[in-house]
Write a protein that holds these residues in place. Structure first.
Motif, mmCIF file in Angstrom:
data_model
loop_
_atom_site.group_PDB
_atom_site.id
_atom_site.type_symbol
_atom_site.label_atom_id
_atom_site.label_comp_id
_atom_site.label_asym_id
_atom_site.label_seq_id
_atom_site.Cartn_x
_atom_site.Cartn_y
_atom_site.Cartn_z
ATOM 1 N N UNK A 12 0.728 -1.205 -0.060
ATOM 2 C CA UNK A 12 -0.087 0.060 0.048
ATOM 3 C C UNK A 12 0.719 1.383 0.114
ATOM 4 N N UNK A 13 1.891 1.266 0.910
ATOM 5 C CA UNK A 13 2.788 2.422 0.982
ATOM 6 C C UNK A 13 4.300 2.256 0.883
ATOM 7 N N UNK A 14 4.706 1.545 -0.215
ATOM 8 C CA UNK A 14 6.175 1.333 -0.236
ATOM 9 C C UNK A 14 7.147 2.636 -0.183
ATOM 10 N N UNK A 15 6.610 3.550 -0.538
ATOM 11 C CA UNK A 15 7.280 4.822 -0.482
ATOM 12 C C UNK A 15 7.681 5.069 0.821
ATOM 13 N N UNK A 16 6.936 4.877 1.660
ATOM 14 C CA UNK A 16 7.268 4.889 3.163
ATOM 15 C C UNK A 16 8.278 3.927 3.771
ATOM 16 N N UNK A 17 8.694 3.033 3.050
ATOM 17 C CA UNK A 17 9.710 2.346 3.645
ATOM 18 C C UNK A 17 10.886 1.903 2.522
ATOM 19 N N UNK A 18 11.771 2.853 2.706
ATOM 20 C CA UNK A 18 12.875 2.980 1.553
ATOM 21 C C UNK A 18 13.891 1.935 2.169
#
Length: 98
Positions: A24-30
């Motif tokens: 859902x939010x891969x950009x939050x987990x770099x």
């Protein structure tokens, strides 16, 4: 419900929370996916055991729901929305001027 069965359910909750966060939010987990998955698994197992012993093993459905809530909250700890805002979403396509 026996503890080994609940432990497997706790681990499944952790894997589902990690998958949801990464999809859902891969950009939050770099950072690496392993950190997110490990955080979700450990938080699900620990919170599930704490909740199970706090409720004295009374209501398995309540234990699983509360474990899912705690796992979702604890999985969001390593999230970095500040970095996602700086670099933009990986889903956006930017046009470069020629």
């Amino acid at each position: 419900m026996p503890l080994p069965v609940e432990a497997v359910l706790f681990a499944l909750i952790g894997l589902l929370a990690a998958a949801a966060a990464l999809v859902l939010v891969p950009e939050y987990y770099p950072m690496s996916r392993g950190l997110t998955i490990g955080t979700a698994l450990v938080s699900a197992l620990l919170s599930g055991l704490v909740i199970r012993f706090t409720l004295a093993g009374g209501e398995p459905a309540a234990t699983l729901v509360m474990t899912a809530i705690c796992t979702g909250l604890l999985t969001s700890v390593p999230a970095r929305p500040d970095l996602a805002a700086q670099h933009g979403s990986h889903r956006r396509h930017r046009r470069h001027a020629a």
